[in-house]
Design a protein around this motif. Sequence first.
Motif, PDB file in Angstrom:
ATOM      1  N   TRP A   1     -52.635  -0.591 -41.245  1.00 59.58           N
ATOM      2  CA  TRP A   1     -53.449  -1.060 -41.825  1.00 59.58           C
ATOM      3  C   TRP A   1     -53.943  -1.696 -42.667  1.00 59.58           C
ATOM      4  O   TRP A   1     -54.335  -2.317 -42.991  1.00 59.58           O
ATOM      5  N   VAL A   2     -52.786  -1.451 -44.380  1.00 59.77           N
ATOM      6  CA  VAL A   2     -52.585  -1.983 -45.215  1.00 59.77           C
ATOM      7  C   VAL A   2     -51.899  -3.051 -45.711  1.00 59.77           C
ATOM      8  O   VAL A   2     -52.187  -4.621 -46.367  1.00 59.77           O
ATOM      9  N   ARG A   3     -51.014  -2.961 -45.389  1.00 59.17           N
ATOM     10  CA  ARG A   3     -49.600  -4.311 -45.205  1.00 59.17           C
ATOM     11  C   ARG A   3     -49.915  -5.239 -44.662  1.00 59.17           C
ATOM     12  O   ARG A   3     -50.314  -6.612 -44.615  1.00 59.17           O
ATOM     13  N   HIS A   4     -50.188  -4.982 -43.778  1.00 65.73           N
ATOM     14  CA  HIS A   4     -50.637  -5.887 -42.054  1.00 65.73           C
ATOM     15  C   HIS A   4     -52.021  -6.724 -41.808  1.00 65.73           C
ATOM     16  O   HIS A   4     -51.974  -7.348 -41.190  1.00 65.73           O
ATOM     17  N   ARG A   5     -53.294  -5.436 -42.264  1.00 64.39           N
ATOM     18  CA  ARG A   5     -54.487  -5.504 -42.106  1.00 64.39           C
ATOM     19  C   ARG A   5     -54.869  -6.142 -40.632  1.00 64.39           C
ATOM     20  O   ARG A   5     -55.388  -6.019 -40.288  1.00 64.39           O
ATOM     21  N   ALA A   6     -54.189  -4.596 -40.444  1.00 72.03           N
ATOM     22  CA  ALA A   6     -54.102  -4.667 -38.626  1.00 72.03           C
ATOM     23  C   ALA A   6     -54.567  -5.948 -37.969  1.00 72.03           C
ATOM     24  O   ALA A   6     -54.236  -6.209 -36.476  1.00 72.03           O
ATOM     25  N   ALA A   7     -53.733  -6.706 -38.112  1.00 71.55           N
ATOM     26  CA  ALA A   7     -53.336  -7.711 -37.911  1.00 71.55           C
ATOM     27  C   ALA A   7     -52.415  -8.516 -36.290  1.00 71.55           C
ATOM     28  O   ALA A   7     -52.501  -9.090 -35.624  1.00 71.55           O
ATOM     29  N   LEU A   8     -51.162  -6.936 -36.989  1.00 70.35           N
ATOM     30  CA  LEU A   8     -50.619  -6.980 -35.221  1.00 70.35           C
ATOM     31  C   LEU A   8     -51.176  -6.396 -34.043  1.00 70.35           C
ATOM     32  O   LEU A   8     -51.924  -4.938 -34.477  1.00 70.35           O
ATOM     33  N   PRO A   9     -50.979  -7.213 -33.353  1.00 75.18           N
ATOM     34  CA  PRO A   9     -51.623  -6.657 -31.340  1.00 75.18           C
ATOM     35  C   PRO A   9     -50.826  -5.448 -31.786  1.00 75.18           C
ATOM     36  O   PRO A   9     -49.819  -5.033 -31.469  1.00 75.18           O
ATOM     37  N   ALA A  10     -52.064  -4.336 -31.513  1.00 72.24           N
ATOM     38  CA  ALA A  10     -51.830  -2.628 -32.048  1.00 72.24           C
ATOM     39  C   ALA A  10     -51.522  -2.789 -30.069  1.00 72.24           C
ATOM     40  O   ALA A  10     -53.023  -2.987 -28.900  1.00 72.24           O
ATOM     41  N   ALA A  11     -50.647  -1.823 -29.292  1.00 69.02           N
ATOM     42  CA  ALA A  11     -50.470  -2.253 -27.237  1.00 69.02           C
ATOM     43  C   ALA A  11     -51.092  -0.187 -27.965  1.00 69.02           C
ATOM     44  O   ALA A  11     -51.975   0.040 -26.864  1.00 69.02           O
ATOM     45  N   ARG A  12     -51.481   0.628 -28.342  1.00 72.31           N
ATOM     46  CA  ARG A  12     -51.469   2.087 -28.558  1.00 72.31           C
ATOM     47  C   ARG A  12     -51.001   2.450 -29.625  1.00 72.31           C
ATOM     48  O   ARG A  12     -50.107   2.242 -30.421  1.00 72.31           O
ATOM     49  N   PHE A  13     -51.261   3.712 -29.539  1.00 74.63           N
ATOM     50  CA  PHE A  13     -50.955   4.945 -31.158  1.00 74.63           C
ATOM     51  C   PHE A  13     -50.569   5.979 -30.420  1.00 74.63           C
ATOM     52  O   PHE A  13     -50.742   6.494 -29.707  1.00 74.63           O
ATOM     53  N   VAL A  14     -49.449   6.176 -31.540  1.00 75.61           N
ATOM     54  CA  VAL A  14     -48.709   7.407 -31.278  1.00 75.61           C
ATOM     55  C   VAL A  14     -49.346   8.798 -31.779  1.00 75.61           C
ATOM     56  O   VAL A  14     -48.964   7.712 -33.558  1.00 75.61           O
ATOM     57  N   GLN A  15     -48.873   9.630 -31.747  1.00 72.27           N
ATOM     58  CA  GLN A  15     -47.927  10.771 -32.739  1.00 72.27           C
ATOM     59  C   GLN A  15     -47.439  11.316 -33.148  1.00 72.27           C
ATOM     60  O   GLN A  15     -47.158  12.189 -32.284  1.00 72.27           O
ATOM     61  N   THR A  16     -46.803  11.436 -34.849  1.00 80.29           N
ATOM     62  CA  THR A  16     -45.471  12.112 -34.569  1.00 80.29           C
ATOM     63  C   THR A  16     -45.260  13.495 -33.998  1.00 80.29           C
ATOM     64  O   THR A  16     -46.387  14.398 -34.661  1.00 80.29           O
TER      65      THR A  16
END
Length: 318
Positions: free
Chosen positions: A156-171
């Motif tokens: 979110w901060v470093r890449h400004r969400a520019a990397l396409p996300a496939a999914r979110f996971v919660q550890t």
Amino acid sequence: MKITVLSGGVGGARFTRGLLNLVGERAHITVVANTGDDMWLHGVRVCPDLDTLMYTLGGAVHEEQGWGRRDESRRTSDDLAAYGLGWEWFTLGDLDLATHLARTALLRTGLPLSRVTARLAERWAPGVTLLPMTDDEVETHVVTTDGRELHFEEWWVRHRAALPAARFVQTNLATATPAPGVLAAIADADVVVVPPSNPVVSVGTILAIPGIRDAMRTTAAPVVGVSPVIGGAPVRGMADVCLTAIGVETSALAVARHYGRRPDGVLDAWLVDDRDADAADALRSEGWLAGAAPTLMTDVPTTARIAADALALVGALP
């Protein structure tokens, strides 16, 4: 009157400040905060959403940013950089760093995060009971389309969400439990509010904690949400990127359907901006309680009116 709010950071904090302005001492507010953004960073425990809530409700937030402390300095971060160390993509101000150091010191005494949060909140007198969603270390990670996995804050901060996300996971999600008081705050509330926080990585992460979604579905209290999307765009941040990653359209109507209407979903009512009045019409035709009104949180009195409109939808004005 007892009001429970499920909150992320900036949007949820600003909404809750307006809600406090509306109800004053006529209601007790409990805020269940997302801790999926939390992380260990160079030896200190950083809790972005908890801190944004504390600072905003305690009158110390940097208003222009919406997060962090006002009158902040960064001498420590600058000096660390001179050593070739420090936070390359997540700079902590000196005052903010004090909060993280205090939290870390208390955690290392064996106190759970909920008790540490209560201790820190004593200083700020936020006017609410502030609860982390869990005492367990559950962190949201992003799996990108090229197979990389990184902490949500780095994405979110470093890449400004520019990397396409496939999914979110919660550890550690499977073994996590709601923090003390969370389930009771939902079950015993007179009304539960889902403010305009990110529906995927803020409210969505809270709902992912085992037991919380079921509590939302079964509470006797009406549950009302405020859309974080106005006219097809997120009110703040890059929630549209998060919604796209999970296959949800960035619209007030689609986000409502993503949350779902009880008993299968978690909402009874949905407030949209008047620019999305057609979404309210569609939801009413499906059996929802829905309304449309100006929902852009420009200042505290305006936000108090938005909170009033949300509560009025479910007949819960104190």
